[in-house]
Design a protein around this motif. Structure first.
Motif, PDB file in Angstrom:
ATOM      1  N   ARG A 166     -11.382   7.294  -0.646  1.00 41.77           N
ATOM      2  CA  ARG A 166     -10.898   6.166  -1.464  1.00 41.77           C
ATOM      3  C   ARG A 166     -10.644   4.956  -0.578  1.00 41.77           C
ATOM      4  O   ARG A 166      -9.954   5.049   0.449  1.00 41.77           O
ATOM      5  CB  ARG A 166      -9.616   6.579  -2.180  1.00 41.77           C
ATOM      6  N   PRO A 167     -11.166   3.778  -0.917  1.00 46.52           N
ATOM      7  CA  PRO A 167     -11.010   2.581  -0.073  1.00 46.52           C
ATOM      8  C   PRO A 167      -9.556   2.117   0.007  1.00 46.52           C
ATOM      9  O   PRO A 167      -8.820   2.148  -0.983  1.00 46.52           O
ATOM     10  CB  PRO A 167     -11.876   1.528  -0.773  1.00 46.52           C
ATOM     11  N   ILE A 168      -9.148   1.682   1.197  1.00 46.53           N
ATOM     12  CA  ILE A 168      -7.813   1.120   1.419  1.00 46.53           C
ATOM     13  C   ILE A 168      -7.990  -0.381   1.615  1.00 46.53           C
ATOM     14  O   ILE A 168      -8.636  -0.822   2.568  1.00 46.53           O
ATOM     15  CB  ILE A 168      -7.151   1.755   2.659  1.00 46.53           C
ATOM     16  N   ASN A 169      -7.401  -1.164   0.720  1.00 51.87           N
ATOM     17  CA  ASN A 169      -7.642  -2.614   0.726  1.00 51.87           C
ATOM     18  C   ASN A 169      -6.434  -3.442   1.123  1.00 51.87           C
ATOM     19  O   ASN A 169      -6.502  -4.674   1.133  1.00 51.87           O
ATOM     20  CB  ASN A 169      -8.137  -3.054  -0.662  1.00 51.87           C
ATOM     21  N   THR A 170      -5.323  -2.793   1.439  1.00 46.25           N
ATOM     22  CA  THR A 170      -4.121  -3.524   1.856  1.00 46.25           C
ATOM     23  C   THR A 170      -3.529  -2.845   3.089  1.00 46.25           C
ATOM     24  O   THR A 170      -3.877  -1.702   3.417  1.00 46.25           O
ATOM     25  CB  THR A 170      -3.059  -3.533   0.737  1.00 46.25           C
ATOM     26  N   ASP A 171      -2.615  -3.540   3.758  1.00 47.56           N
ATOM     27  CA  ASP A 171      -1.911  -2.921   4.879  1.00 47.56           C
ATOM     28  C   ASP A 171      -1.218  -1.645   4.380  1.00 47.56           C
ATOM     29  O   ASP A 171      -0.684  -1.622   3.261  1.00 47.56           O
ATOM     30  CB  ASP A 171      -0.853  -3.875   5.447  1.00 47.56           C
ATOM     31  N   ALA A 172      -1.211  -0.610   5.210  1.00 51.89           N
ATOM     32  CA  ALA A 172      -0.669   0.665   4.741  1.00 51.89           C
ATOM     33  C   ALA A 172      -0.209   1.528   5.901  1.00 51.89           C
ATOM     34  O   ALA A 172      -0.716   1.422   7.016  1.00 51.89           O
ATOM     35  CB  ALA A 172      -1.716   1.417   3.920  1.00 51.89           C
ATOM     36  N   SER A 173       0.777   2.393   5.600  1.00 55.39           N
ATOM     37  CA  SER A 173       1.170   3.461   6.519  1.00 55.39           C
ATOM     38  C   SER A 173       0.491   4.732   6.034  1.00 55.39           C
ATOM     39  O   SER A 173       0.519   5.038   4.836  1.00 55.39           O
ATOM     40  CB  SER A 173       2.683   3.654   6.514  1.00 55.39           C
ATOM     41  N   ILE A 174      -0.113   5.472   6.950  1.00 52.41           N
ATOM     42  CA  ILE A 174      -0.881   6.639   6.537  1.00 52.41           C
ATOM     43  C   ILE A 174      -0.461   7.902   7.301  1.00 52.41           C
ATOM     44  O   ILE A 174       0.131   7.827   8.381  1.00 52.41           O
ATOM     45  CB  ILE A 174      -2.395   6.426   6.726  1.00 52.41           C
ATOM     46  N   LYS A 175      -0.787   9.033   6.711  1.00 52.46           N
ATOM     47  CA  LYS A 175      -0.725  10.336   7.387  1.00 52.46           C
ATOM     48  C   LYS A 175      -1.997  11.072   7.011  1.00 52.46           C
ATOM     49  O   LYS A 175      -2.404  11.050   5.841  1.00 52.46           O
ATOM     50  CB  LYS A 175       0.495  11.148   6.932  1.00 52.46           C
ATOM     51  N   LEU A 176      -2.605  11.720   7.977  1.00 53.59           N
ATOM     52  CA  LEU A 176      -3.806  12.504   7.730  1.00 53.59           C
ATOM     53  C   LEU A 176      -3.431  13.981   7.666  1.00 53.59           C
ATOM     54  O   LEU A 176      -2.740  14.488   8.546  1.00 53.59           O
ATOM     55  CB  LEU A 176      -4.840  12.260   8.829  1.00 53.59           C
ATOM     56  N   TYR A 177      -3.863  14.659   6.601  1.00 55.33           N
ATOM     57  CA  TYR A 177      -3.467  16.041   6.373  1.00 55.33           C
ATOM     58  C   TYR A 177      -4.620  17.000   6.649  1.00 55.33           C
ATOM     59  O   TYR A 177      -5.733  16.808   6.162  1.00 55.33           O
ATOM     60  CB  TYR A 177      -2.992  16.227   4.932  1.00 55.33           C
ATOM     61  N   LYS A 178      -4.300  18.050   7.408  1.00 59.56           N
ATOM     62  CA  LYS A 178      -5.272  19.101   7.698  1.00 59.56           C
ATOM     63  C   LYS A 178      -4.867  20.381   6.965  1.00 59.56           C
ATOM     64  O   LYS A 178      -3.906  20.400   6.198  1.00 59.56           O
ATOM     65  CB  LYS A 178      -5.335  19.326   9.215  1.00 59.56           C
TER      66      LYS A 178
END
Length: 649
Positions: free
Chosen positions: A49-61
């Motif tokens: 899914r495209p991210i179009n604004t500033d964001a805090s993220i976490k990647l899940y495994k």
């Protein structure tokens, strides 16, 4: 460009429209292979899914719950695609991920009945579709288009769900030839689903409502590697061996009777002994912490539960009425103890000097559970809570809360529950309508729980929306010997019931004040706790707790009198002993009693009768030699003492 803040607070810039998968690739190729979903500003998204604004993220495994959720929820769609391919015209309810795997509720129609024999076929079709490496494609649709799609498909279950949604919030997901109503998130494609097992087929009422149609529920589990599935199946086989229903029957602990009623357990003599020892153990601990035992009726006037707010919150369907001969009187089976304890508090005036007041009761309560949800002792209609309510001044709240934490940790140590998670359950941040009480009181209660946990050095996870309707709580989720998670102990802070019952105490300032209430149940319920304990120990209870510590086995009938004497001496020494004087060979007696998980087997024959001794066998440890009755009594009492001393340490 957009600024992406990573979990370590580092910031990277990417072109607008960047996806979670692209971010993972920019960090490491290996991460890109392992990542399953992404959190964007605390909302879990698809990796594509495209991210179009500033964001805090976490990647899940896979190691993350959010990663497993995406994997198993995507697999539920894969299973639905397989079912639709195999059984055209099938209609679909819901297909969520669960703690271990997923299920899909389906309506196969009048002419098709899914059976266990169909599971390999479904499994094979899922594997075939997974190998096609089809992408999960998310599409936002209008409510009108969503309704048209499922009207054309003639799927009334999806139409019912869509009608409850707001326009502008509806998304479809498509993979291969299958399209479903879903908010996601999902995997990028079916490619990563490598190992598949369809586990069982059961019935389930649509939306859990017994008045609605019964659908077919298909359970399954998937993994990214075959080795993981193989290991899971070994654990599942072990879990089946440990099933408390099977062991409970073998050990003669409890039973159920259709005449008595579904979900109403009957405690047999050995089970009653086990339960009594657990109760006495907790009563002793509670006495040290200043609790007083109370007893309340099994029923209550409807007005009691209207006052508490439980009747309005849970509805009349959760309360079972009692037929009374007098018109105008309406009594209900007690579904909880707290309103009764509030009324005990009001029996006499309370001063600040009397606080805290700690009331404890092993109170049996009754709640209607649907028959399809009943499961042994873990889900019943009548159960006994190790319930207590603490009434304290606001400035005593945190200290009292910490003392309850100490009690629960002590009990877990005593019963060897070493692996557990503590969850702080707070209000839903968006929907406050399901809770009672002021925001101010809720904030004070939530802060007290968080601070108490911090001061006890406890690591906690926070779950929003999991609070009780009257207050936040701390829940203890225990992992058993084979890694399954069970919710047992709970502690809840409540400013609301004291207000609803107008509870007061006279303060040192001569003014009346409102107490705070703590609800707590270290075991949760005796039934559920015993079930978990059985499965955790596989029925091999600690020596201090087990209903039968010793069985005396005469080699032949000639030695029955001596065997009876041995058993009586042991019982008189507070050692729980039974006699097996059946006319069977000694080898058969040994095998039978080892299956009963009795810790010590004492074999007696001619030599033992002449020398006033016993031959000792220990469960799982073989022959321990010959001892006099007095030596064995000292031996076993010392072992019990060492076990209890280890708990105290």
């Amino acid at each position: 460009m957009v600024k992406i803040t990573l979990p370590d607070n580092s910031v990277r810039e990417y072109e607008a429209g960047v996806t979670g998968l692209e971010i993972a690739k920019s960090i490491s190729p290996r991460l890109a292979k392992e990542v399953l979903s992404i959190s964007v500003n605390d909302e879990t998204w698809d990796l594509t899914r495209p991210i179009n604004t500033d964001a805090s993220i976490k990647l899940y495994k896979w190691e993350d719950d959010e990663g497993k959720h995406a994997f198993w929820h995507s697999s539920a769609h894969l299973m639905a695609e397989a079912l639709e391919a195999l059984y055209p015209g099938m209609k679909f309810g819901i297909g969520p991920s669960i703690e271990n795997g997923f299920y899909y509720d389906v309506d196969p129609g009048e002419d098709i009945v899914l059976r266990d024999a169909d599971m390999p076929r479904i499994e094979a079709k899922m594997k075939e579709l997974a190998r096609q490496k089809n992408a999960y494609v998310r599409t936002e649709v209008s409510k009108a288009d969503a309704l048209k799609y499922f009207t054309d498909k003639d799927d009334e279950y999806k139409l019912e769900l869509i009608n409850e949604l707001e326009d502008g919030t509806i998304t479809f997901y498509k993979q291969g030839a299958f399209t479903d109503l879903c908010r996601g998130p999902h995997l990028p494609s079916t490619e990563v689903v490598k190992a598949i097992k369809v586990l069982s087929i059961a019935g389930a009422y649509w939306r859990g409502d017994e008045t609605r149609k019964q659908l077919t529920r298909v359970y399954a589990i998937t993994f990214p590697k075959q080795k993981m599935l193989d290991e899971y199946m070994v654990r599942l086989e072990e879990a089946q061996k440990r099933d408390h229903r099977k062991i409970g029957k073998e050990l003669e602990l409890f039973a159920f009777s259709q005449r008595v009623g579904q979900g109403l357990p009957l405690w047999l003599p050995k089970g009653a002994k086990l339960r009594e020892r657990l109760e006495n153990f907790l009563k002793k601990v509670q006495l040290q912490y200043g609790y007083q035992q109370v007893i309340t009726p099994h029923i209550g006037n409807k007005e009691l539960y209207v006052t508490s707010g439980h009747y309005a919150k849970y509805g009349k369907d959760s309360f079972q009425p009692i037929t009374t001969p007098t018109e105008g009187e309406e009594f209900l089976l007690k579904p909880m103890n707290c309103p009764h304890h509030c009324e005990i508090y009001k029996v006499k005036p309370v001063s600040y000097k009397d606080l805290p007041i700690r009331m404890a009761e092993f109170g049996t309560v009754y709640r209607y559970e649907q028959s399809g949800e009943l499961h042994g002792l873990t889900r019943v209609r009548g159960f006994t809570q190790d319930d207590a309510h603490i009434f304290c001044a606001p400035d005593q709240l945190k200290e009292e809360f910490k003392k309850v934490i100490d009690i629960i940790l002590y009990i877990f140590k005593a019963l060897d529950f070493k692996d557990f998670i503590t969850q702080v359950s707070l209000r839903d941040q968006e929907d406050r309508s399901k809770y009672i009480g002021s925001d101010e009181n809720w904030e004070k209660a939530e802060s007290a729980i968080v601070e108490a946990c911090q001061e006890r050095g406890m690591e906690t996870i926070v779950e929003y929306g999991e609070a009780a309707f009257y207050g936040p709580k701390l829940d203890f989720m225990v992992r058993d010997a084979i890694g399954r998670k069970w919710q047992l102990g709970t502690i809840q802070v409540d400013y609301n019931l004291p207000e609803r019952f107008e509870l007061e105490y006279m303060g040192g300032d001569g003014v009346k004040h409102r107490p705070v209430m703590i609800h707590r149940a270290p075991f949760g319920s005796m039934e559920r706790f015993v079930a978990v304990l059985i499965e955790h120990t596989a029925g091999k209870f600690p020596l201090w707790l087990t209903p039968e510590q010793v069985v005396v086995l005469p080699i032949s009938e000639k030695y029955n009198d001596y065997a009876k004497k041995v058993s009586n001496v042991l019982n008189n020494s507070d050692i729980r002993s039974v006699l097996d004087d059946r006319n069977e060979k000694i080898g058969r007696k040994i095998r039978d009693n080892e299956l009963k998980r009795i810790p010590f087997l004492l074999i007696v024959g001619e030599k033992e009768a002449e020398t006033n001794t016993v031959s000792v066998r220990k469960q799982g440890d073989g022959d321990k030699g010959t001892m006099t009755i007095e030596e064995f009594s000292e031996f076993i009492n010392k072992e019990v003492e060492e076990q209890l001393s280890a708990i105290e340490a």
